[in-house]
Write a protein that holds these residues in place. Structure first.
Motif, short mmCIF file in Angstrom:
data_model
loop_
_atom_site.label_atom_id
_atom_site.label_comp_id
_atom_site.label_asym_id
_atom_site.label_seq_id
_atom_site.Cartn_x
_atom_site.Cartn_y
_atom_site.Cartn_z
N HIS A 66 1.51 8.75 -2.20
CA HIS A 66 1.78 8.07 -3.47
C HIS A 66 0.83 8.65 -4.52
O HIS A 66 -0.15 9.30 -4.18
N CYS A 68 -2.04 8.15 -6.53
CA CYS A 68 -3.11 7.17 -6.41
C CYS A 68 -3.90 7.02 -7.72
O CYS A 68 -4.19 8.00 -8.40
N LEU A 69 -4.23 5.79 -8.04
CA LEU A 69 -5.03 5.51 -9.24
C LEU A 69 -6.45 5.07 -8.87
O LEU A 69 -7.14 4.44 -9.67
N CYS A 73 -5.77 1.10 -8.01
CA CYS A 73 -4.50 1.43 -7.36
C CYS A 73 -3.92 0.21 -6.64
O CYS A 73 -4.41 -0.20 -5.58
N CYS A 76 -2.69 1.13 -3.01
CA CYS A 76 -3.73 1.17 -1.99
C CYS A 76 -4.23 -0.23 -1.64
O CYS A 76 -4.43 -0.55 -0.46
ZN LIG Z 1 -3.70 4.61 -4.21
#
Ligand SMILES: [Zn+2]
Ligand SMILES: [Zn+2]
Ligand SMILES: [Zn+2]
Length: 234
Positions: A66, A68-69, A73, A76
């Motif tokens: 994915h 990811c932030l 996120c 996550c």
């Molecule tokens: Zn993530």
């Protein structure tokens, strides 16, 4: 005036998809913590719904990648709670990481902020929308055909709204649109069931009740116009 509005899903209907008894989830059940002042109940209930949906839980587990932030996120953080649901020995778990990620993601809109109560249904819908962005960030949400996007593969409904006059039978042009959640009042649903309680139960009845409950109070003019359809005025 008598009016009906129809929701149609192309290629099938809810009655054919819905199988009584199949909604029973086999997921282990644990609680989520909501300490005084946290006001995380709206988030916790959205997470519990997603966890109990077998199709969502399994699909999320199988997703390899994915966008990811990091700290903010949601993807996550949600995966983290799900693995704790699966493996932890605790009976109640914290949802803090997801709460923080949600607050960070929506800080510009001042929604879902830490310590503040918010709406569980809107939270649920926003988590689904964010998962789409984590999986297919370049694809417009109304045009997503990504095979791995849980949001659109498992939740998006393409519906057609069409008004049909009960007096003359005239119908409006079908208006297609996509939505992730269909809001129906529980009171309206119970009322529809009560009105039809003497009918023999059928497998597609729940879909019909949803359709009827979703269109209660929706009064519109006849699509052919008042001059043509005088019988609409009764
Ligand atoms: Zn993530
Ligand atoms: Zn999508
Ligand atoms: Zn009419």
């Amino acid at each position: 005036m008598a009016w009906a509005k129809f929701f149609r899903k192309p290629g099938g209907n809810l009655g054919r998809v819905y199988q009584p008894g199949s909604m029973l989830s086999l997921a282990p059940t644990k609680g989520l913590l909501n300490e005084p002042g946290q006001n995380s109940c709206f988030l916790n209930s959205a997470v519990q719904v997603l966890w109990q949906l077998d199709i969502f839980r399994r699909s999320l587990r199988q997703l390899p990648n994915h966008y990811c932030l990091g700290e903010a996120c949601i993807f996550c953080a949600l995966k983290g709670i799900f693995s704790q649901f699966q493996d932890s020995r605790e009976r109640a778990l914290p949802s803090d990481n997801l709460r923080i990620a949600l607050a960070e993601t929506f800080k510009d809109e001042q929604r879902f902020q830490l310590g503040f109560m918010d709406d569980a249904a809107e939270c649920f819908e926003n988590i689904l929308e964010r998962i789409h962005l984590h999986i297919a960030p370049d694809v417009d949400t109304d045009a997503c055909t990504s095979k791995v996007c849980i949001t659109h593969q498992k939740f998006a409904m393409t519906l057609y709204e069409q008004a049909v006059c009960r007096s003359c039978g005239a119908s409006s042009d079908p208006l297609p649109f996509t939505q992730l959640v269909n809001y129906v009042s529980t009171t309206a649903l119970c009322q529809q069931f009560f009105e039809r309680k003497d009918e023999k139960p059928r497998s597609d009845m729940f879909g019909e009740l949803l359709q009827a409950a979703g269109t209660i109070g929706d009064l519109r003019d006849c699509p052919v116009g008042d001059l043509v359809c005088g019988s609409c005025f009764t």
